[in-house]
Design an enzyme around this catalytic site. Structure first.
Site, PDB file in Angstrom:
ATOM      1  N   LYS A 113      33.592  38.428  44.400  1.00 38.75           N
ATOM      2  CA  LYS A 113      33.574  39.524  45.373  1.00 38.75           C
ATOM      3  C   LYS A 113      33.744  40.886  44.705  1.00 38.75           C
ATOM      4  O   LYS A 113      33.149  41.870  45.135  1.00 38.75           O
ATOM      5  CB  LYS A 113      34.655  39.319  46.437  1.00 38.75           C
ATOM      6  CG  LYS A 113      36.073  39.516  45.944  1.00 38.75           C
ATOM      7  CD  LYS A 113      37.063  39.439  47.075  1.00 38.75           C
ATOM      8  CE  LYS A 113      38.481  39.648  46.574  1.00 38.75           C
ATOM      9  NZ  LYS A 113      38.692  40.979  45.976  1.00 38.75           N
ATOM     10  N   THR A 114      34.563  40.939  43.642  1.00 42.51           N
ATOM     11  CA  THR A 114      34.764  42.221  42.955  1.00 42.51           C
ATOM     12  C   THR A 114      33.460  42.703  42.349  1.00 42.51           C
ATOM     13  O   THR A 114      33.129  43.895  42.378  1.00 42.51           O
ATOM     14  CB  THR A 114      35.834  42.083  41.862  1.00 42.51           C
ATOM     15  OG1 THR A 114      37.033  41.582  42.444  1.00 42.51           O
ATOM     16  CG2 THR A 114      36.113  43.414  41.198  1.00 42.51           C
ATOM     17  N   GLU A 166      39.305  43.184  50.417  1.00 40.23           N
ATOM     18  CA  GLU A 166      40.377  42.351  50.983  1.00 40.23           C
ATOM     19  C   GLU A 166      40.650  42.693  52.445  1.00 40.23           C
ATOM     20  O   GLU A 166      41.791  42.889  52.868  1.00 40.23           O
ATOM     21  CB  GLU A 166      41.665  42.507  50.163  1.00 40.23           C
ATOM     22  CG  GLU A 166      41.545  42.154  48.691  1.00 40.23           C
ATOM     23  CD  GLU A 166      41.493  40.650  48.432  1.00 40.23           C
ATOM     24  OE1 GLU A 166      41.375  39.880  49.409  1.00 40.23           O
ATOM     25  OE2 GLU A 166      41.573  40.235  47.266  1.00 40.23           O
ATOM     26  N   GLN A 225      41.621  33.278  53.240  1.00 42.44           N
ATOM     27  CA  GLN A 225      42.703  33.691  52.356  1.00 42.44           C
ATOM     28  C   GLN A 225      43.590  34.755  53.007  1.00 42.44           C
ATOM     29  O   GLN A 225      44.238  35.542  52.321  1.00 42.44           O
ATOM     30  CB  GLN A 225      42.144  34.206  51.033  1.00 42.44           C
ATOM     31  CG  GLN A 225      41.381  33.137  50.253  1.00 42.44           C
ATOM     32  CD  GLN A 225      40.948  33.613  48.880  1.00 42.44           C
ATOM     33  OE1 GLN A 225      41.768  33.882  48.007  1.00 42.44           O
ATOM     34  NE2 GLN A 225      39.643  33.711  48.668  1.00 42.44           N
ATOM     35  N   ARG A 272      43.220  28.269  43.119  1.00 34.32           N
ATOM     36  CA  ARG A 272      43.609  28.962  41.882  1.00 34.32           C
ATOM     37  C   ARG A 272      43.210  28.140  40.663  1.00 34.32           C
ATOM     38  O   ARG A 272      43.167  28.651  39.541  1.00 34.32           O
ATOM     39  CB  ARG A 272      45.127  29.184  41.819  1.00 34.32           C
ATOM     40  CG  ARG A 272      45.775  30.045  42.915  1.00 34.32           C
ATOM     41  CD  ARG A 272      45.054  31.344  43.130  1.00 34.32           C
ATOM     42  NE  ARG A 272      44.071  31.211  44.192  1.00 34.32           N
ATOM     43  CZ  ARG A 272      43.077  32.050  44.408  1.00 34.32           C
ATOM     44  NH1 ARG A 272      42.893  33.076  43.584  1.00 34.32           N
ATOM     45  NH2 ARG A 272      42.226  31.868  45.402  1.00 34.32           N
TER      46      ARG A 272
END
Length: 817
Positions: free
Chosen positions: A66-67, A259, A289, A648
């Protein structure tokens, strides 16, 4: 021929002359740069980047890049001709903002990147407020209060109103005011809100609204805003001054938000107002999330965005670049059980990888050793560094057992986003009282708690005590015990306060001679005032502190119980302090060593990734939390939290649960989490039965998950013909075991030998080679029997915790046939 173009860097656009050859070369170079970075995107990412026709929601699954999408979206808009100062990019952390700027600078140049309106919500809104402060009655150079400034002001107001700071605890009042501001409730509205007033009255804090009013007024008079004011006042500015709102609507031609699932009401409203006219808005996030509701985050901001922006186009980034297929598929099967979500199917094109391991331990004690042993084994078999391992837990209090297990294996670790269990403030305060009870001359312990909880003994008095003690080569305690004899220059009021403190310590020392160690520790926590100080409210911070203190008391009880089983007749509080001093000594070690296992809460792990991840304590009332059972919405957030934990992991993910946990001095049942049932059995290795199953259905585990050639057992949870989400079989948690009888294996009058090969117990015949199940240590084999009667000891080699010698009359185990 001279080409003309619009120069948007000026306040008023103007035509400037440019060299046509230079213009064409620059344009071609920019086109090539854009084509290069677009080629590095997958199809879903590229579509999200290129779309500019209206409002856009990018649902970015875990590890989907996403970044990168957000960064390239900004770069693409710049290539399209948007001036950098007309792009607004909002993030939640300075780290995320800086990372985004660095990536953009690498694509379009530092000078261009620096001219973006890119930063955190608070930094951007403070910039807007400074430019328009006079519109809402502030100076342009207003001060920003941090949390400690805010808390100090609240404390002053509580004192001025002559309110009890035990009832009106400053941190609690601060949290209530913060929540009100984030909900855009001003003091006047708060005072008129019947529901809020009734809630405060039930909590015996009916004057919260008055503290809020005075606090807001004092901030205004002081020309100061706290962090929450930066959001509240921006909304007020836009509400009361439509021309200012319109100015920023016109200025920001494109709005991008990272976010978005973490936004609160105040943030969501500002973004909605700024983007209403042009609808050029791109928000990136993942509803799966959304885990920060306790901070005010509202998942419906992202779920209901299409109502705010009709025609919203949704792009889904579903390719996970981080994890193996099995990890991704297991996480998908978990989150699919949530009703409130935007459906997506995250996939991985990495190798299939190992299945997610689910391990059952007999107790939290054994769970810690299982994790530490696995880390030691996997470091060899997977050739990973300690840095590649993370152990995630639901609450900070769980770290104590894990830290002890890692220390015993000499495995270095760090506490991420927090501190070691014995370095937490409430734990150090409690231990200081423990130390003073044993040794009132302990100067460091005395200085730490002489005014905690607050009893009116300030730094001036403490300085006088220290000066008198040091000048007379005596202890501070001696000066407190005889202030007149030591010529202590304080007034009668201070003398009375010192006497109250002395009486407290004397009382605790008297109790030390009468009570056993666990009872003494609990008495110290209560009578010192620590428990009352941290249990006056149910804020998340104080709940965590309460859990930590309860875990400290568990540690004392467990230490004493294990020493009793090992044959130690008496265990004092000083013995416990000597044991934990080793833990605190390590915590002060050399931090330059970077290769360490990471311990952290799941909340702290968001945004991070590790090759090897252990998620411990996946049990009912722990994960999900007992406090989340009020509604299905809270349960769904807990499920999202476990989804975050699983995703993670890059290569291997292991979930552990203990069939019993040591709480409040006793072993209590802890059923496995309902979330384990949600995991699709095709992607998970569930616990399997041992060869010798005890009468209470002992659950063991596959001990060699990384050895592909070793045959694996299957359990009812792994059978191919079961439903994809079968319920775990019923089980009974380990009981403390039968108390063993005191026996003498030799006939009366016969000389006793110091060793023997068999002994009779209430649980059955124990001999060398007997396989037993211990309530705390798990499965083990008896390797030696020594002495008889009350002194009879057995040596047991346990599968996970190693060799232990147990005094037979206190040992708690059952024999497995």
């Amino acid at each position: 021929m001279i080409l003309k173009k619009i120069d948007n860097t000026q306040t008023k656009p103007r035509l400037v002359s440019i060299n046509p050859l230079h213009y064409l070369c620059t344009k071609q170079r920019k086109r090539k740069v854009e084509q290069d970075f677009l080629n590095s995107l997958n199809d879903q990412q590229r579509e999200a980047v290129l779309y500019t026709d209206g409002p856009e929601l990018v649902i970015a699954g875990a590890g989907s890049g996403k970044t990168r999408v957000l960064t390239y979206k900004i770069a693409h808009l710049l290539q399209m001709g948007y001036p950098p100062y007309r792009l607004l990019a909002l993030t939640f952390t300075n780290k995320a903002a800086n990372e985004m700027k660095e990536r953009i600078a690498a694509l379009v140049g530092t000078e261009t990147a620096q001219r973006l309106w890119a930063g955190t919500f608070h930094s951007i809104f403070s910039r807007i407020l400074r430019a328009n402060a006079d519109r809402i009655g502030y100076r342009h150079d207003f001060t920003i209060y941090d949390a400690s400034d805010s808390l100090s002001l609240i404390k002053s107001i509580i004192r001025e109103l002559q309110l009890d700071d035990k009832t009106y605890k400053p941190t609690t009042v601060q949290a209530i005011i913060s929540h009100a501001k984030n909900a855009l409730i001003e003091p006047q509205a708060y005072a008129r809100n019947r529901e809020l007033i009734e809630m405060d009255t039930r909590s015996k804090r009916p004057l919260i609204h008055e503290i809020y009013r005075i606090y807001r007024q004092r901030c205004s008079v002081s020309g100061a805003m706290d962090f929450d004011d930066l959001l509240l006042n921006t909304n007020i500015l836009f509400r009361d001054h439509p021309d200012v709102l319109q100015h920023y609507r016109d200025l920001f031609a494109y709005i991008l938000v990272d976010e978005y699932q973490d936004t609160n009401f105040a943030q969501h409203l500002i973004v909605s107002q700024l983007g209403k006219d042009h609808n050029h808005i791109c928000v990136v996030g993942d509803d799966a999330q959304s885990i920060y509701s306790f901070r005010g985050a509202n998942i419906h901001n992202i779920l209901g965005l299409s109502k705010e922006f009709p025609g919203l186009k949704i792009f889904k980034l579903e390719r996970n670049y981080r994890s193996t297929q099995n990890i991704v598929n297991a996480a998908n099967s978990l989150i699919a059980k949530n009703k409130e979500q935007i459906p997506k199917q995250v996939f991985s094109e990495k190798e299939q990888g190992n299945k997610v391991q689910v391990i059952s331990a007999y107790s939290d004690f054994e769970e810690g050793f299982i994790v530490s042993n696995r880390i030691a084994e996997m470091r060899i078999t997977t050739h990973c560094d300690y840095n590649d391992f993370a152990v995630l837990y639901r609450t900070n209090a769980q770290s104590r057992v894990l830290e002890e297990a890692l220390r015993k294996r000499n495995i270095p670790y760090r506490i991420y986003g927090g501190m070691s269990f014995y370095q937490r403030k409430e734990i150090k305060d409690a231990i200081a009282y423990f130390r003073l009870t044993i040794n009132p001359d302990d100067e460091e312990a005395l200085k730490r708690v002489i005014n905690y909880p607050a009893r009116g003994i300030g730094n001036t008095t403490l300085s006088k005590l220290i000066e008198r003690a040091h000048s007379q080569e005596s202890s501070i305690w001696n000066v407190i015990s005889d202030p007149i004899g030591y010529n202590l220059a304080v007034n009668n009021g201070t003398l009375n306060k010192l006497k109250t403190f002395k009486d407290l310590i004397d009382e605790l020392r008297y109790e030390a001679d009468k009570k056993n160690t666990p009872e003494l520790a609990e008495t110290i926590i209560k009578r010192s005032g620590i428990w009352g100080e941290i249990s006056s409210d149910r804020t998340p911070e104080n709940i965590s502190r309460q859990e930590n203190i309860e875990e400290l008391l568990n540690g004392v009880r467990e230490f004493c119980a294990l020493r009793e089983e090992a044959g130690e007749e008496q265990t004092s509080l000083s013995d416990f302090l000597a044991e934990i001093s080793l833990a605190t000594d390590q915590d002060n070690g050399d931090e330059t060593e970077q290769d360490k296992v990471t311990l952290m809460t799941v909340h702290a792990s968001k945004g991070l990734e590790f090759k090897q991840v252990f998620i411990v304590g996946v049990e009912e009332d722990l994960f999900p939390s007992a406090m989340s059972k009020n509604s299905e919405r809270e349960i769904e957030e807990e499920r999202r939290l476990l989804y975050v934990a699983i995703t993670r992991a890059e290569e291997n993910c292991t979930l552990t649960y203990a069939l019993s946990r040591y709480r409040n001095g006793q072993t209590v049942s802890s059923p496995p989490s309902r979330f384990i049932k949600d995991l699709d059995s095709r992607y998970v290795d569930m616990p399997v039965q041992t060869k010798q199953e005890s009468p209470r259905e002992t659950i063991s585990w596959n001990r060699f998950p990384f050895d592909a050639e070793r045959p694996r057992k299957t359990s009812r949870w792994n059978e191919e013909d079961t439903d994809r989400t079968p319920a775990p079989r019923p089980f009974t948690a380990p009981s403390p075991g039968k108390r063993l009888t005191k026996i003498d294996s030799k006939p009366t009058g016969e000389t006793h030998s110091t060793t023997q090969s068999t002994v009779a117990t209430a649980a059955g015949q124990v001999e060398i080679g007997t396989f037993i199940c211990h309530a705390r240590f798990g499965n083990g084999t008896v390797t030696a029997i020594e002495d008889t009667g009350d002194n009879c000891k057995i040596t047991v080699e346990f599968e996970n915790v190693g060799r232990k010698q147990l005094l037979l009359k206190f040992a708690k185990f059952t024999i497995i046939e």
